[in-house]
Write a protein that holds these residues in place. Structure first.
Motif, PDB file in Angstrom:
ATOM      1  N   MET A 166      -3.357   0.982  -2.377  1.00  0.00           N
ATOM      2  CA  MET A 166      -2.729   0.168  -3.406  1.00  0.00           C
ATOM      3  C   MET A 166      -3.346  -1.224  -3.422  1.00  0.00           C
ATOM      4  O   MET A 166      -3.220  -1.963  -2.444  1.00  0.00           O
ATOM      5  CB  MET A 166      -1.234   0.067  -3.149  1.00  0.00           C
ATOM      6  CG  MET A 166      -0.473  -0.644  -4.252  1.00  0.00           C
ATOM      7  SD  MET A 166      -0.555   0.239  -5.824  1.00  0.00           S
ATOM      8  CE  MET A 166       0.399   1.693  -5.398  1.00  0.00           C
ATOM      9  N   GLU A 167      -4.017  -1.560  -4.517  1.00  0.00           N
ATOM     10  CA  GLU A 167      -4.588  -2.884  -4.673  1.00  0.00           C
ATOM     11  C   GLU A 167      -3.593  -3.816  -5.359  1.00  0.00           C
ATOM     12  O   GLU A 167      -2.732  -3.378  -6.124  1.00  0.00           O
ATOM     13  CB  GLU A 167      -5.860  -2.849  -5.521  1.00  0.00           C
ATOM     14  CG  GLU A 167      -6.966  -1.955  -5.016  1.00  0.00           C
ATOM     15  CD  GLU A 167      -6.967  -0.610  -5.693  1.00  0.00           C
ATOM     16  OE1 GLU A 167      -8.019   0.049  -5.731  1.00  0.00           O
ATOM     17  OE2 GLU A 167      -5.891  -0.188  -6.175  1.00  0.00           O
ATOM     18  N   SER A 168      -3.748  -5.104  -5.098  1.00  0.00           N
ATOM     19  CA  SER A 168      -2.951  -6.122  -5.782  1.00  0.00           C
ATOM     20  C   SER A 168      -3.738  -7.428  -5.770  1.00  0.00           C
ATOM     21  O   SER A 168      -4.740  -7.550  -5.061  1.00  0.00           O
ATOM     22  CB  SER A 168      -1.600  -6.314  -5.091  1.00  0.00           C
ATOM     23  OG  SER A 168      -1.770  -6.767  -3.768  1.00  0.00           O
ATOM     24  N   CYS A 224      -5.542  -4.854  -0.383  1.00  0.00           N
ATOM     25  CA  CYS A 224      -5.501  -3.391  -0.446  1.00  0.00           C
ATOM     26  C   CYS A 224      -4.723  -2.900   0.765  1.00  0.00           C
ATOM     27  O   CYS A 224      -5.143  -3.131   1.904  1.00  0.00           O
ATOM     28  CB  CYS A 224      -6.911  -2.821  -0.446  1.00  0.00           C
ATOM     29  SG  CYS A 224      -6.982  -1.011  -0.322  1.00  0.00           S
ATOM     30  N   THR A 233      -7.433  -2.902  -9.794  1.00  0.00           N
ATOM     31  CA  THR A 233      -6.714  -4.082 -10.266  1.00  0.00           C
ATOM     32  C   THR A 233      -7.687  -4.901 -11.124  1.00  0.00           C
ATOM     33  O   THR A 233      -8.845  -5.073 -10.754  1.00  0.00           O
ATOM     34  CB  THR A 233      -6.158  -4.903  -9.088  1.00  0.00           C
ATOM     35  OG1 THR A 233      -5.381  -5.993  -9.595  1.00  0.00           O
ATOM     36  CG2 THR A 233      -7.263  -5.455  -8.196  1.00  0.00           C
TER      37      THR A 233
END
Length: 123
Positions: free
Chosen positions: A5-7, A22, A117
């Motif tokens: 999960m990237e942000s 990540c 992202t």
């Protein structure tokens, strides 16, 4: 398959900074080479940076060398990409990946990809 999960993506003016994160399983951070790739509209996905979990070695694309920094982010259980002195040509969707290897001089992903992202840099 591993869920990544990237942000941290967003919009910034040229010269600004962003930090991408990540989240990944701890075992991969320590034992695998993880990396960041990016894909701009109409272009192929390209390598950005990689971090070897077992010895901490890093590798960067020439286009980001000296501006981007890849590191472990133990507080968030993952890796990070600090992006400084951003340029409009850095605009792309950025992807986190596991098990990155160099094959015939090209970085390839043998593990999992994140969903990406968006990073937008305006002039």
């Amino acid at each position: 398959q591993v869920t990544l999960m990237e942000s941290g993506g967003g919009s910034v003016q040229a010269g600004g900074s962003l930090r991408l994160s990540c989240v990944a399983p701890r075992r991969l951070i320590s034992r695998s080479t993880m990396g960041w790739f990016r894909q701009a509209p109409g272009k192929e996905r390209e390598f950005v940076a990689a971090l070897a979990g077992y010895n901490g070695n890093t590798r960067y694309a020439d286009s980001v060398q000296g501006r981007f920094l890849i590191s472990r982010d133990d507080a968030k259980n993952g890796i990070a990409l600090q992006m400084n002195s951003l340029k409009p040509e850095d605009t792309a969707v950025y992807f986190c990946a596991t098990d990155v290897r160099v094959v015939d001089g090209t970085a390839r992903v043998f593990g999992s990809w994140g969903v990406g992202t968006q990073v937008t840099v305006s002039s």
